[in-house]
Scaffold this active site. Sequence first.
Site, mmCIF file in Angstrom:
data_model
loop_
_atom_site.group_PDB
_atom_site.id
_atom_site.type_symbol
_atom_site.label_atom_id
_atom_site.label_comp_id
_atom_site.label_asym_id
_atom_site.label_seq_id
_atom_site.Cartn_x
_atom_site.Cartn_y
_atom_site.Cartn_z
ATOM 1 N N TYR A 128 10.741 -29.666 11.059
ATOM 2 C CA TYR A 128 10.676 -28.276 11.477
ATOM 3 C C TYR A 128 10.380 -28.159 12.973
ATOM 4 C CZ TYR A 128 10.301 -27.023 6.486
ATOM 5 O OH TYR A 128 10.518 -26.865 5.138
ATOM 6 N N ASN A 143 13.621 -32.053 -3.753
ATOM 7 C CA ASN A 143 15.068 -32.024 -3.986
ATOM 8 C C ASN A 143 15.608 -33.257 -4.714
ATOM 9 O OD1 ASN A 143 15.658 -29.469 -2.551
ATOM 10 N ND2 ASN A 143 14.933 -30.613 -0.771
ATOM 11 N N LYS A 149 3.524 -7.848 9.431
ATOM 12 C CA LYS A 149 3.855 -6.798 8.461
ATOM 13 C C LYS A 149 4.463 -7.393 7.198
ATOM 14 C CE LYS A 149 6.363 -2.393 8.066
ATOM 15 N NZ LYS A 149 7.178 -2.722 6.901
#
Length: 266
Positions: free
Chosen positions: A37, A146, A224
């Site tokens: 990542y 996976n 949010k």
Amino acid sequence: MSHLLLLAFYTYKSKCEEAVKAAIEVGFRHINGAFVYGTEEEVGQAIREKIADGTVKREDIFYTGKLGSTFHLPELVRSCLEQSLKKLKFDYLDLFIIHIPVSLKICSPMDEKGKLIFDIVDLRQTWEAMEACKDTGLVKSIGVSNFNIRQLEMILNKPGLKYKPVLNQQTAAFCKSKDILLEAYCDPVMGAIAKKYNRSPTLVALHYQLQHGLVVLFKSFTRKRIEENFQVFYFQLLEEDMKTIDGLNKNLRYLHLIHSGPPTKK
């Protein structure tokens, strides 16, 4: 942990740190990361800041890291783990998993045309190196991601197996095999159920999975949306509604799966 939920941060580095801090402040405690990542430094910084200000302790956070596909050779497994620990500035990972059962060349994972260069690695040997990492105390638990049934059985039936994988983390493939409905914005039945609970169809679909005992991956990077996702804990679906959604899943031939990759620029 009060809530076993994951946040996968594929987002841009500039937003990642603030997203992790917001997630911890809202109440999430399970952070799902990975070597590939490229955000481990930001994630680690955010967690350390929330530890420093007294919001959490290290033991409150469950961090999942993943072995990169170019590190499947047994002599490279610990190197990947140590690089992740260095970037995170952690003493240990709570969970370390093989990201995908596909090995790539360490020298250059892509050729001149941008195509992946695959390698041949016995994943049973990779698993033995994962077991060795657990023995050092650098990781508390180890698992896979996976893996199909054959690949899992290959690990489980390995002579001299020391530790079984604690989990097989999957998204679309797992959901499809279990007929799980992940997204149903336009389905009138889901819309009616959502209205009944005064929740969005997305929250109902997510809670449906939680109520079936599954761990759900949340990918959010705005406060949010993180706060909205956390509302999934504040209601319970009646058994009649669970059965209704079960029926939808059995009749669903094609799943519209929530995209789990990097967000696109707008």
